[in-house]
Design a protein around this motif. Sequence first.
Motif, mmCIF file in Angstrom:
data_model
loop_
_atom_site.group_PDB
_atom_site.id
_atom_site.type_symbol
_atom_site.label_atom_id
_atom_site.label_comp_id
_atom_site.label_asym_id
_atom_site.label_seq_id
_atom_site.Cartn_x
_atom_site.Cartn_y
_atom_site.Cartn_z
ATOM 1 N N MET A 185 -27.278 -19.640 -18.795
ATOM 2 C CA MET A 185 -27.939 -20.772 -19.447
ATOM 3 C C MET A 185 -27.360 -21.012 -20.852
ATOM 4 O O MET A 185 -27.161 -22.161 -21.264
ATOM 5 C CB MET A 185 -29.461 -20.527 -19.540
ATOM 6 C CG MET A 185 -30.156 -20.437 -18.199
ATOM 7 S SD MET A 185 -30.009 -21.943 -17.202
ATOM 8 C CE MET A 185 -31.246 -22.993 -17.958
ATOM 9 N N MET A 186 -27.069 -19.946 -21.558
ATOM 10 C CA MET A 186 -26.529 -20.098 -22.920
ATOM 11 C C MET A 186 -25.095 -20.670 -22.877
ATOM 12 O O MET A 186 -24.713 -21.465 -23.726
ATOM 13 C CB MET A 186 -26.553 -18.757 -23.672
ATOM 14 C CG MET A 186 -27.954 -18.274 -24.005
ATOM 15 S SD MET A 186 -28.936 -19.498 -24.937
ATOM 16 C CE MET A 186 -29.988 -20.177 -23.696
ATOM 17 N N ASN A 187 -24.359 -20.268 -21.844
ATOM 18 C CA ASN A 187 -23.016 -20.845 -21.689
ATOM 19 C C ASN A 187 -23.080 -22.341 -21.398
ATOM 20 O O ASN A 187 -22.288 -23.125 -21.920
ATOM 21 C CB ASN A 187 -22.269 -20.140 -20.553
ATOM 22 C CG ASN A 187 -21.608 -18.858 -21.026
ATOM 23 O OD1 ASN A 187 -21.090 -18.805 -22.129
ATOM 24 N ND2 ASN A 187 -21.637 -17.833 -20.214
ATOM 25 N N ILE A 188 -24.034 -22.730 -20.553
ATOM 26 C CA ILE A 188 -24.188 -24.161 -20.238
ATOM 27 C C ILE A 188 -24.538 -24.930 -21.511
ATOM 28 O O ILE A 188 -23.979 -25.991 -21.792
ATOM 29 C CB ILE A 188 -25.296 -24.369 -19.158
ATOM 30 C CG1 ILE A 188 -24.924 -23.685 -17.844
ATOM 31 C CG2 ILE A 188 -25.582 -25.854 -18.952
ATOM 32 C CD1 ILE A 188 -23.696 -24.198 -17.172
ATOM 33 N N LYS A 189 -25.462 -24.373 -22.256
ATOM 34 C CA LYS A 189 -25.905 -25.053 -23.495
ATOM 35 C C LYS A 189 -24.729 -25.237 -24.452
ATOM 36 O O LYS A 189 -24.585 -26.275 -25.088
ATOM 37 C CB LYS A 189 -27.005 -24.201 -24.145
ATOM 38 C CG LYS A 189 -27.728 -24.859 -25.301
ATOM 39 C CD LYS A 189 -28.885 -23.948 -25.722
ATOM 40 C CE LYS A 189 -29.344 -24.205 -27.127
ATOM 41 N NZ LYS A 189 -30.155 -25.386 -27.309
ATOM 42 N N GLU A 190 -23.886 -24.231 -24.505
ATOM 43 C CA GLU A 190 -22.766 -24.298 -25.447
ATOM 44 C C GLU A 190 -21.618 -25.177 -24.922
ATOM 45 O O GLU A 190 -21.080 -26.011 -25.650
ATOM 46 C CB GLU A 190 -22.251 -22.875 -25.701
ATOM 47 C CG GLU A 190 -21.149 -22.851 -26.741
ATOM 48 C CD GLU A 190 -20.518 -21.470 -26.880
ATOM 49 O OE1 GLU A 190 -21.172 -20.463 -26.558
ATOM 50 O OE2 GLU A 190 -19.340 -21.430 -27.312
ATOM 51 N N PRO A 200 -38.089 -25.300 -22.869
ATOM 52 C CA PRO A 200 -37.972 -25.650 -24.296
ATOM 53 C C PRO A 200 -36.554 -25.507 -24.849
ATOM 54 O O PRO A 200 -36.294 -25.915 -25.975
ATOM 55 C CB PRO A 200 -38.891 -24.625 -24.997
ATOM 56 C CG PRO A 200 -39.623 -23.892 -23.919
ATOM 57 C CD PRO A 200 -38.826 -24.029 -22.670
ATOM 58 N N VAL A 201 -35.647 -24.932 -24.086
ATOM 59 C CA VAL A 201 -34.321 -24.587 -24.624
ATOM 60 C C VAL A 201 -33.280 -25.662 -24.329
ATOM 61 O O VAL A 201 -32.437 -25.979 -25.153
ATOM 62 C CB VAL A 201 -33.861 -23.227 -24.043
ATOM 63 C CG1 VAL A 201 -32.500 -22.821 -24.595
ATOM 64 C CG2 VAL A 201 -34.894 -22.137 -24.332
ATOM 65 N N LEU A 202 -33.318 -26.221 -23.131
ATOM 66 C CA LEU A 202 -32.359 -27.279 -22.764
ATOM 67 C C LEU A 202 -32.947 -28.125 -21.639
ATOM 68 O O LEU A 202 -33.923 -27.708 -21.001
ATOM 69 C CB LEU A 202 -31.000 -26.680 -22.376
ATOM 70 C CG LEU A 202 -30.917 -25.494 -21.405
ATOM 71 C CD1 LEU A 202 -31.195 -25.888 -20.000
ATOM 72 C CD2 LEU A 202 -29.521 -24.898 -21.482
ATOM 73 N N PRO A 203 -32.362 -29.311 -21.383
ATOM 74 C CA PRO A 203 -32.937 -30.139 -20.311
ATOM 75 C C PRO A 203 -32.818 -29.401 -18.983
ATOM 76 O O PRO A 203 -31.709 -29.061 -18.572
ATOM 77 C CB PRO A 203 -32.060 -31.400 -20.300
ATOM 78 C CG PRO A 203 -31.304 -31.392 -21.586
ATOM 79 C CD PRO A 203 -31.204 -29.963 -22.023
ATOM 80 N N CYS A 204 -33.943 -29.092 -18.362
ATOM 81 C CA CYS A 204 -33.855 -28.453 -17.053
ATOM 82 C C CYS A 204 -35.015 -28.869 -16.172
ATOM 83 O O CYS A 204 -36.023 -29.423 -16.637
ATOM 84 C CB CYS A 204 -33.718 -26.935 -17.158
ATOM 85 S SG CYS A 204 -35.080 -26.110 -17.957
ATOM 86 N N PHE A 205 -34.841 -28.596 -14.907
ATOM 87 C CA PHE A 205 -35.723 -29.147 -13.882
ATOM 88 C C PHE A 205 -35.661 -28.217 -12.690
ATOM 89 O O PHE A 205 -34.585 -27.761 -12.311
ATOM 90 C CB PHE A 205 -35.150 -30.535 -13.546
ATOM 91 C CG PHE A 205 -35.609 -31.139 -12.261
ATOM 92 C CD1 PHE A 205 -36.884 -31.678 -12.158
ATOM 93 C CD2 PHE A 205 -34.765 -31.207 -11.158
ATOM 94 C CE1 PHE A 205 -37.305 -32.259 -10.972
ATOM 95 C CE2 PHE A 205 -35.178 -31.795 -9.971
ATOM 96 C CZ PHE A 205 -36.459 -32.319 -9.894
ATOM 97 N N ASN A 206 -36.814 -27.866 -12.125
ATOM 98 C CA ASN A 206 -36.783 -27.098 -10.882
ATOM 99 C C ASN A 206 -37.173 -28.023 -9.745
ATOM 100 O O ASN A 206 -38.290 -28.547 -9.693
ATOM 101 C CB ASN A 206 -37.729 -25.887 -10.945
ATOM 102 C CG ASN A 206 -37.626 -25.072 -9.669
ATOM 103 O OD1 ASN A 206 -37.882 -25.567 -8.567
ATOM 104 N ND2 ASN A 206 -37.220 -23.823 -9.788
ATOM 105 N N ASP A 207 -36.242 -28.208 -8.835
ATOM 106 C CA ASP A 207 -36.432 -29.177 -7.758
ATOM 107 C C ASP A 207 -37.566 -28.768 -6.824
ATOM 108 O O ASP A 207 -38.326 -29.615 -6.358
ATOM 109 C CB ASP A 207 -35.107 -29.271 -6.981
ATOM 110 C CG ASP A 207 -35.130 -30.337 -5.923
ATOM 111 O OD1 ASP A 207 -35.773 -31.382 -6.149
ATOM 112 O OD2 ASP A 207 -34.497 -30.141 -4.872
ATOM 113 N N ASP A 208 -37.680 -27.467 -6.541
ATOM 114 C CA ASP A 208 -38.697 -27.023 -5.589
ATOM 115 C C ASP A 208 -40.098 -27.101 -6.189
ATOM 116 O O ASP A 208 -41.071 -27.327 -5.476
ATOM 117 C CB ASP A 208 -38.383 -25.590 -5.121
ATOM 118 C CG ASP A 208 -37.022 -25.563 -4.463
ATOM 119 O OD1 ASP A 208 -36.908 -26.055 -3.339
ATOM 120 O OD2 ASP A 208 -36.047 -25.111 -5.106
#
Length: 612
Positions: A261-266, A292-300
């Motif tokens: 997740m931190m790699n994606i954010k960066e 709260p950290v980055l745009p995310c969504f759980n589809d299920d």
Amino acid sequence: MHRRFIQQKRFQSSSTKNLIPIRTSLKGAALLQQPVLNKGSAFSREEREVFQVDGHIPYDVHSLEKQMVRAYAQFKRQPSNILKHAFLASLRDQNQVLFYALVSNRLKEMLPVLYTPTVGEAVSQYSDLFRRPIGCFLSLPTAHSMKEQLQSHANAAFRYKYPPGMKNHFLDQDRPFDIVVVTDSEGILGIGDQGVGGISISTSKAALYVAGAGVDPNRILSVVLDVGTDNHALFANPLYMGYKHVRTRGVAYDHFVHQFMMNIKELFPGALVHFEDFGLNNAARLLETYKPVLPCFNDDIEGTGAVALAATMSAIGVTKSNLADQRIVVFGAGTAGMGIANQIRDAMVEIDGLTLEEANSKFWCIDKDGLLLKSNPKLQGSQHDYARDDEEVRDWNREIQEQPNLRLLDVVKAVKPTMLVGCSTNARAFNEEVIRTMAEHVERPIIFPMSNPTSLVEVDPADANEWTDGRALIATGSPFPPAKNPITGKDYFIAEANNALIYPGLGLGTIASRSSKMSKGMILAGVRALASVSPALEDPDAPLLPDLAGVRKVSLQVAAAVVKQAMEEGVANINIKKDDDAIIEHIKVGMWDPVYRPLEYEPEDSNGYSSK
Ligand SMILES: NC(=O)c1ccc[n+]([C@@H]2O[C@H](COP(=O)([O-])OP(=O)(O)OC[C@H]3O[C@@H](n4cnc5c(N)ncnc54)[C@H](O)[C@@H]3O)[C@@H](O)[C@H]2O)c1
Ligand SMILES: O=C(O)C[C@H](O)C(=O)O
Ligand SMILES: [Mg+2]
């Protein structure tokens, strides 16, 4: 002449965007091997000469339409759905435009092959059917170079290069990807832990962002986090291609996900992370941690909750009742079941003005050990909200009390639900007695057997329809043929309440608004937009949701509602008028269409096709 006219335009509209030439220095065989630019037999005479394609393909020039006829005939010749799926994967690998044109033109027929239910087979047989890797494989033993691996995907991703001054995309930002679809494969559909094969659920969900919402396929990264597997059949298969290790859990797992997740954010700042088919112990927890950290969504959780809420809103339109009037039994209190309960509960609060406690009290949730009771020491996460007082069931009849756990039939008898939702993976659990008992007490029973794939559905809609004398309002997770109303003899079309009807639009709206998050309000706006196009609004005998084959149209409406809400909440990062037409045009300009764009030769292009 035409080209010059286009080059002079500084602003593109949704109707001219596909005429903008793409520049490339690739020629000959190299051009034919680049699936984004390859047109196969559709290279024009002029392009064949300029790009030295002559000699590499047969002489005659064919249109995209003609290519689709040929590809479709080849598709039809495949003897099974799983081989059709493999054929489509190869086509996608050869010619991106032709693949998406074919799929988009025949979505009704292609969806069950490309996506649910066939994708379940593709996932479980991944290592046997493997031809060429598509997507990003992040394996625990190579975690030390995860950042470089992601960067390498970014470097390899296709970047359009347009003539100077031209730009046709709201997505044309500095970051390489707008959406990252990721699974850890622990809870694939209802078939559980599938190890590295889970990559196919990520690529399949990604394909639906494209075919279903016009997201640019080159701006989505599909990822599998391979942390091992507890699936013994995979271990026993000598061809298994993933990390052969028991599934990593606990701190080491959390650390690996956090690193990701931190790699994606960066590396891809602002990109939307779409979590898919994570296991029960991780799905809700990770969503809560990273929201709260980055745009995310759980589809299920959120996607399924959203589509189920839209179907519910449509159903109560038919029954002329309110959300707050419902008594809802949720069978299977896992990721999807709790996601649905939360979404409907929050809507009861938001729309009908109930308190949280009042709204919670409308649900009876059942899991493997029966009805969730407050005294149950194993309750987890959202299950606490819905657990019933032990007092309540003490009044239920003697026959019930003699059993150790309160089972589905007991609960249906006592609660007399208006609505029954299945997310249990327990095939045929809604048996004749359960359905007939429910139907005794309610005029139009709302029945959503949502487990996938098809074989796991809690009740065949044809049976539910027959056992209720055609009174049931039904929505399923997988596609089903229409059921005959036993009284009128008319066909009842079964709504497909698959999250695929809404997640593409939610994602498109989030990236089109360049929003810093996907908020609850944005999801609810999308739900309302979907519910507002329900065929049952006009005709109570029509399905509760629009056909999944029309998802692209639905996605535009959903995305527009999401963008508007994001602007209202102040989380959008775009500068357009907050009016419906402006928003729709803004989204349309950014949508990717499966059409061949003109190619222009770009001699000084450093790596063939990238502007980066
Ligand atoms: N229609 C859709 O869009 C959609 C979306 C997501 C999930 N689903 C389907 O829902 C099902 C569940 O998915 P999930 O992600 O929630 O899985 P999950 O593992 O998180 O949840 C399943 C839950 O069902 C419970 N369960 C298992 N056997 C049961 C039984 N006999 N009786 C009662 N409960 C039982 C489990 O204990 C667990 O809590 C899958 O089949 C999946 O394909 C459908
Ligand atoms: O993948 C699907 O078909 C829907 C859903 O995400 C599921 O896990 O079943
Ligand atoms: Mg899923």
